[in-house]
Scaffold this active site. Sequence first.
Site, PDB file in Angstrom:
ATOM      1  N   GLU A  47     123.050 -35.704  37.288  1.00  0.00           N
ATOM      2  CA  GLU A  47     121.953 -36.107  38.128  1.00  0.00           C
ATOM      3  C   GLU A  47     121.907 -37.449  38.652  1.00  0.00           C
ATOM      4  O   GLU A  47     122.780 -37.990  38.544  1.00  0.00           O
ATOM      5  CB  GLU A  47     120.607 -35.865  37.123  1.00  0.00           C
ATOM      6  N   GLU A  58     127.735 -25.435  38.051  1.00  0.00           N
ATOM      7  CA  GLU A  58     128.641 -24.398  38.754  1.00  0.00           C
ATOM      8  C   GLU A  58     129.192 -25.150  39.837  1.00  0.00           C
ATOM      9  O   GLU A  58     130.566 -24.901  40.133  1.00  0.00           O
ATOM     10  CB  GLU A  58     127.684 -23.430  39.074  1.00  0.00           C
ATOM     11  N   CYS A  96     123.966 -22.564  44.233  1.00  0.00           N
ATOM     12  CA  CYS A  96     125.133 -22.284  43.559  1.00  0.00           C
ATOM     13  C   CYS A  96     125.439 -20.862  43.937  1.00  0.00           C
ATOM     14  O   CYS A  96     126.757 -20.449  44.078  1.00  0.00           O
ATOM     15  CB  CYS A  96     125.046 -22.515  41.843  1.00  0.00           C
TER      16      CYS A  96
HETATM   17  N1  THU Z   1     121.186 -27.004  37.087  1.00  0.00           N
HETATM   18  C1  THU Z   1     122.399 -26.817  36.960  1.00  0.00           C
HETATM   19  O1  THU Z   1     123.336 -27.409  36.536  1.00  0.00           O
HETATM   20  N2  THU Z   1     122.769 -25.452  37.215  1.00  0.00           N
HETATM   21  C2  THU Z   1     121.891 -24.395  37.933  1.00  0.00           C
HETATM   22  O2  THU Z   1     122.209 -23.410  38.268  1.00  0.00           O
HETATM   23  C3  THU Z   1     120.433 -24.760  37.753  1.00  0.00           C
HETATM   24  C4  THU Z   1     120.005 -26.346  37.664  1.00  0.00           C
HETATM   25  C5  THU Z   1     120.861 -28.543  36.640  1.00  0.00           C
HETATM   26  C6  THU Z   1     120.172 -29.252  37.839  1.00  0.00           C
HETATM   27  C7  THU Z   1     119.571 -30.342  37.054  1.00  0.00           C
HETATM   28  O3  THU Z   1     120.246 -31.321  36.739  1.00  0.00           O
HETATM   29  C8  THU Z   1     118.926 -29.575  35.998  1.00  0.00           C
HETATM   30  O4  THU Z   1     119.936 -28.360  35.650  1.00  0.00           O
HETATM   31  C9  THU Z   1     117.516 -29.165  36.074  1.00  0.00           C
HETATM   32  O5  THU Z   1     117.489 -28.634  37.347  1.00  0.00           O
END
Ligand code: THU
Length: 140
Positions: A47, A58, A96
């Site tokens: 983040e 992903e 993704c």
């Molecule tokens: N997130 C992922 O890593 N993969 C996804 O396909 C859905 C969302 C993460 C992004 C963010 O850091 C957190 O989950 C909340 O959205």
Amino acid sequence: METKQIQEMIDVAIEQLAFSYTPYSGFKVGASLLTKSNRLFTGCNIENAAYTPTNCAERTAFFKAVSEGEREFQAICIVGGQDGILKEYAAPCGVCRQVMMEFCNPHTFQIILATSREQYEIFTLEELLPKGFGPDNLAS
Ligand code: THU
């Protein structure tokens, strides 16, 4: 895919939760990505204080693999949950799925959603992204 290989991918995806950087959402995601050459790449979500530069687990795995010369993939395993507690499947976001569409055959690419070694479900990319737009649409 063989159960042993699926379980290894789940174990590796779960290990990535420890590296997930989520000071804003606390939602931790881990991924393991299997190439056709049988290499396993890893990813976690990363983040950012400006929010939009956040990278999903992903995409981290895909970009690591592609940046090391891999472009052909068999399967990805994704795990995730608030504070890293795996209660429900963490399905890939639309962005993704689109990145998968760039490099994977939607009919054959396997997306393994898991909450434990024993609890998982497998989908093809086509099931999660029906009628997706990909490189073939631009081929003349
Ligand atoms: N997130 C992922 O890593 N993969 C996804 O396909 C859905 C969302 C993460 C992004 C963010 O850091 C957190 O989950 C909340 O959205």
